[in-house]
Enzyme design. Structure first.
Site, PDB file in Angstrom:
ATOM      1  N   HIS A  43       3.557  -1.119  64.997  1.00  0.00           N
ATOM      2  CA  HIS A  43       4.194  -1.763  63.845  1.00  0.00           C
ATOM      3  C   HIS A  43       3.129  -2.541  63.082  1.00  0.00           C
ATOM      4  O   HIS A  43       2.987  -2.375  61.879  1.00  0.00           O
ATOM      5  CB  HIS A  43       5.348  -2.671  64.298  1.00  0.00           C
ATOM      6  CG  HIS A  43       6.045  -3.386  63.172  1.00  0.00           C
ATOM      7  ND1 HIS A  43       7.252  -3.995  63.293  1.00  0.00           N
ATOM      8  CD2 HIS A  43       5.665  -3.609  61.884  1.00  0.00           C
ATOM      9  CE1 HIS A  43       7.627  -4.531  62.131  1.00  0.00           C
ATOM     10  NE2 HIS A  43       6.676  -4.325  61.276  1.00  0.00           N
ATOM     11  N   PHE A  93       4.155   1.976  54.368  1.00  0.00           N
ATOM     12  CA  PHE A  93       4.222   1.082  55.527  1.00  0.00           C
ATOM     13  C   PHE A  93       2.837   0.487  55.820  1.00  0.00           C
ATOM     14  O   PHE A  93       2.678  -0.722  55.981  1.00  0.00           O
ATOM     15  CB  PHE A  93       4.755   1.878  56.729  1.00  0.00           C
ATOM     16  CG  PHE A  93       5.056   1.079  57.974  1.00  0.00           C
ATOM     17  CD1 PHE A  93       5.428  -0.254  57.919  1.00  0.00           C
ATOM     18  CD2 PHE A  93       4.991   1.701  59.226  1.00  0.00           C
ATOM     19  CE1 PHE A  93       5.730  -0.964  59.085  1.00  0.00           C
ATOM     20  CE2 PHE A  93       5.291   1.006  60.389  1.00  0.00           C
ATOM     21  CZ  PHE A  93       5.654  -0.327  60.324  1.00  0.00           C
ATOM     22  N   HIS A  96       1.878  -1.974  53.197  1.00  0.00           N
ATOM     23  CA  HIS A  96       2.614  -3.222  53.402  1.00  0.00           C
ATOM     24  C   HIS A  96       1.955  -4.069  54.495  1.00  0.00           C
ATOM     25  O   HIS A  96       1.776  -5.283  54.334  1.00  0.00           O
ATOM     26  CB  HIS A  96       4.069  -2.903  53.757  1.00  0.00           C
ATOM     27  CG  HIS A  96       4.852  -4.078  54.252  1.00  0.00           C
ATOM     28  ND1 HIS A  96       5.510  -4.945  53.404  1.00  0.00           N
ATOM     29  CD2 HIS A  96       5.066  -4.545  55.501  1.00  0.00           C
ATOM     30  CE1 HIS A  96       6.097  -5.895  54.129  1.00  0.00           C
ATOM     31  NE2 HIS A  96       5.854  -5.670  55.399  1.00  0.00           N
ATOM     32  N   GLU A  97       1.615  -3.427  55.610  1.00  0.00           N
ATOM     33  CA  GLU A  97       1.000  -4.160  56.723  1.00  0.00           C
ATOM     34  C   GLU A  97      -0.369  -4.729  56.321  1.00  0.00           C
ATOM     35  O   GLU A  97      -0.720  -5.855  56.673  1.00  0.00           O
ATOM     36  CB  GLU A  97       0.873  -3.263  57.959  1.00  0.00           C
ATOM     37  CG  GLU A  97       2.218  -2.878  58.581  1.00  0.00           C
ATOM     38  CD  GLU A  97       3.030  -4.072  59.058  1.00  0.00           C
ATOM     39  OE1 GLU A  97       2.485  -4.934  59.768  1.00  0.00           O
ATOM     40  OE2 GLU A  97       4.224  -4.158  58.696  1.00  0.00           O
ATOM     41  N   LYS A 100       0.341  -7.670  53.710  1.00  0.00           N
ATOM     42  CA  LYS A 100       0.986  -8.850  54.293  1.00  0.00           C
ATOM     43  C   LYS A 100       0.131  -9.502  55.378  1.00  0.00           C
ATOM     44  O   LYS A 100      -0.008 -10.723  55.417  1.00  0.00           O
ATOM     45  CB  LYS A 100       2.349  -8.461  54.856  1.00  0.00           C
ATOM     46  CG  LYS A 100       3.160  -9.618  55.425  1.00  0.00           C
ATOM     47  CD  LYS A 100       4.602  -9.184  55.701  1.00  0.00           C
ATOM     48  CE  LYS A 100       5.439 -10.325  56.269  1.00  0.00           C
ATOM     49  NZ  LYS A 100       6.843  -9.908  56.471  1.00  0.00           N
ATOM     50  N   HIS A 101      -0.436  -8.692  56.268  1.00  0.00           N
ATOM     51  CA  HIS A 101      -1.129  -9.237  57.444  1.00  0.00           C
ATOM     52  C   HIS A 101      -2.645  -9.014  57.404  1.00  0.00           C
ATOM     53  O   HIS A 101      -3.415  -9.907  57.731  1.00  0.00           O
ATOM     54  CB  HIS A 101      -0.556  -8.612  58.716  1.00  0.00           C
ATOM     55  CG  HIS A 101       0.917  -8.855  58.897  1.00  0.00           C
ATOM     56  ND1 HIS A 101       1.424 -10.066  59.299  1.00  0.00           N
ATOM     57  CD2 HIS A 101       1.994  -8.042  58.718  1.00  0.00           C
ATOM     58  CE1 HIS A 101       2.756  -9.992  59.371  1.00  0.00           C
ATOM     59  NE2 HIS A 101       3.122  -8.757  59.022  1.00  0.00           N
TER      60      HIS A 101
HETATM   61  P1  5GP Z   1      11.771  -9.965  61.590  1.00  0.00           P
HETATM   62  O1  5GP Z   1      12.492 -10.971  60.775  1.00  0.00           O
HETATM   63  O2  5GP Z   1      12.264  -8.560  61.403  1.00  0.00           O
HETATM   64  O3  5GP Z   1      11.562 -10.355  63.012  1.00  0.00           O
HETATM   65  O4  5GP Z   1      10.293  -9.973  61.008  1.00  0.00           O
HETATM   66  C1  5GP Z   1      10.059  -9.601  59.705  1.00  0.00           C
HETATM   67  C2  5GP Z   1       8.566  -9.600  59.455  1.00  0.00           C
HETATM   68  O5  5GP Z   1       8.023 -10.920  59.526  1.00  0.00           O
HETATM   69  C3  5GP Z   1       7.751  -8.835  60.473  1.00  0.00           C
HETATM   70  O6  5GP Z   1       7.714  -7.484  60.183  1.00  0.00           O
HETATM   71  C4  5GP Z   1       6.405  -9.455  60.318  1.00  0.00           C
HETATM   72  O7  5GP Z   1       5.769  -8.970  59.165  1.00  0.00           O
HETATM   73  C5  5GP Z   1       6.749 -10.893  60.112  1.00  0.00           C
HETATM   74  N1  5GP Z   1       6.811 -11.637  61.393  1.00  0.00           N
HETATM   75  C6  5GP Z   1       7.928 -11.870  62.136  1.00  0.00           C
HETATM   76  N2  5GP Z   1       7.624 -12.625  63.208  1.00  0.00           N
HETATM   77  C7  5GP Z   1       6.293 -12.874  63.129  1.00  0.00           C
HETATM   78  C8  5GP Z   1       5.395 -13.622  63.948  1.00  0.00           C
HETATM   79  O8  5GP Z   1       5.763 -14.242  64.948  1.00  0.00           O
HETATM   80  N3  5GP Z   1       4.085 -13.652  63.542  1.00  0.00           N
HETATM   81  C9  5GP Z   1       3.654 -13.005  62.435  1.00  0.00           C
HETATM   82  N4  5GP Z   1       2.345 -13.079  62.127  1.00  0.00           N
HETATM   83  N5  5GP Z   1       4.484 -12.308  61.641  1.00  0.00           N
HETATM   84  C10 5GP Z   1       5.780 -12.237  61.986  1.00  0.00           C
HETATM   85  P1  5GP Z   2       7.217  -6.435  58.386  1.00  0.00           P
HETATM   86  O1  5GP Z   2       8.479  -6.542  59.132  1.00  0.00           O
HETATM   87  O2  5GP Z   2       5.932  -6.221  59.071  1.00  0.00           O
HETATM   88  O3  5GP Z   2       7.150  -7.344  57.218  1.00  0.00           O
HETATM   89  O4  5GP Z   2       7.372  -5.040  57.688  1.00  0.00           O
HETATM   90  C1  5GP Z   2       8.319  -4.137  57.910  1.00  0.00           C
HETATM   91  C2  5GP Z   2       8.460  -3.459  56.578  1.00  0.00           C
HETATM   92  O5  5GP Z   2       7.931  -2.154  56.642  1.00  0.00           O
HETATM   93  C3  5GP Z   2       9.890  -3.383  56.159  1.00  0.00           C
HETATM   94  O6  5GP Z   2       9.944  -3.532  54.764  1.00  0.00           O
HETATM   95  C4  5GP Z   2      10.265  -1.995  56.563  1.00  0.00           C
HETATM   96  O7  5GP Z   2      11.237  -1.451  55.722  1.00  0.00           O
HETATM   97  C5  5GP Z   2       8.960  -1.235  56.398  1.00  0.00           C
HETATM   98  N1  5GP Z   2       8.832  -0.156  57.358  1.00  0.00           N
HETATM   99  C6  5GP Z   2       8.521   1.115  57.049  1.00  0.00           C
HETATM  100  N2  5GP Z   2       8.491   1.875  58.148  1.00  0.00           N
HETATM  101  C7  5GP Z   2       8.776   1.051  59.190  1.00  0.00           C
HETATM  102  C8  5GP Z   2       8.891   1.268  60.594  1.00  0.00           C
HETATM  103  O8  5GP Z   2       8.721   2.365  61.130  1.00  0.00           O
HETATM  104  N3  5GP Z   2       9.201   0.183  61.341  1.00  0.00           N
HETATM  105  C9  5GP Z   2       9.394  -1.064  60.801  1.00  0.00           C
HETATM  106  N4  5GP Z   2       9.689  -2.069  61.613  1.00  0.00           N
HETATM  107  N5  5GP Z   2       9.302  -1.290  59.481  1.00  0.00           N
HETATM  108  C10 5GP Z   2       8.987  -0.243  58.690  1.00  0.00           C
END
Ligand code: 5GP
Ligand code: 5GP
Ligand code: 5GP
Length: 211
Positions: A43, A93, A96-97, A100-101
């Protein structure tokens, strides 16, 4: 969030279990490049602070330049699949990664993505689980899965669950902690805020999905 690049303490290396992403009410779409293997998939590699907060979107002027990672594309398609709908080739994807990161690390694009791919091989999660008798398609205790990873990788992992269409808790993502070089696993300075798993969790198989 603070947004200064390189200013972080460690990485979360997060892998997803595709069947658990797909096995939800929201469902999923297989990538345009084909059905994913029955294996964990990356991810992201997320810089984090020891206090649980994290920086994100550190350089809004930077977007993924695919030409810098063309040599990694085949590995990315296998080990970093996109399962969101509509189906994509992964670029969105990965972009985005990175934005964002990745932009909050001191790593260049190529090093960032290659490091994550190498960490996946190094962790070899599925192999360690199988060696402990933990095969997809069954239910297991949370403790047995955590123990198999600890014994196989040498470090504790954090397991996040989601809920399938029948209401079963299932293993969704595995978080491992990595030092700032993006090369070595470490014990986690702090665990991510959790989504409950319960003691009995499903390790679902992708075999019955059509995507
Ligand atoms: P979710 O709300 O689905 O857990 O997380 C949404 C997104 O927030 C993740 O895909 C990731 O990009 C970011 N995120 C969530 N938890 C963490 C964390 O503990 N550390 C970091 N660096 N990013 C996070
Ligand atoms: P994060 O949670 O790291 O911010 O990012 C997740 C983002 O990437 C969401 O916008 C999600 O729709 C998109 N995304 C695309 N493909 C995938 C996948 O295979 N797994 C997850 N968790 N997110 C994906
Ligand atoms: P985002 O809104 O950032 O795309 O995603 C928010 C959350 O919904 C993320 O935790 C991501 O994993 C999840 N998500 C996004 N797209 C899909 C999808 O197509 N299927 C499933 N099961 N989850 C998704």
């Amino acid at each position: 969030f603070l947004c200064s690049s390189q200013d972080f303490d460690f990485f979360y290396f997060v892998q997803q279990w595709p069947a658990s992403y797909c096995d939800t009410r929201q469902s999923c779409c297989y990538p345009t490049t084909g059905k994913p293997n029955e294996d964990f998939s990356i991810h992201g590699l997320w810089p984090n602070y020891n206090n649980g907060k994290w920086p994100q979107n550190c350089d809004t002027a930077s977007s993924l330049d695919i030409s810098q990672i063309s040599d990694l594309k085949k590995r990315m398609e296998k080990d970093w699949v996109t399962l969101a709908c509509p189906s994509g080739d992964g670029m969105k994807f990965w972009g985005h990664e990175w934005e964002k990161h990745g932009t909050c690390t001191s790593l260049d694009e190529h090093t960032y993505f290659e490091s994550a791919l190498d960490l996946k091989n190094k962790a070899n999660l599925l192999q360690h689980l199988k060696q402990a008798g933990i095969q997809p398609g069954n239910f297991f205790t949370m403790e047995s899965m955590k123990r198999a990873i600890k014994e196989g990788v040498g470090y504790e992992a954090y397991i996040e669950c989601n809920v399938d269409t029948q209401g079963n808790h299932q293993i969704y993502q595995v978080y491992m902690c990595v030092d700032k070089s993006a090369k070595n696993f470490i014990e986690c300075p702090i665990l991510p805020r959790g989504r409950g798993c319960g003691s009995r969790v499903e390790f679902p198989s992708l075999s019955h999905h059509s995507g």
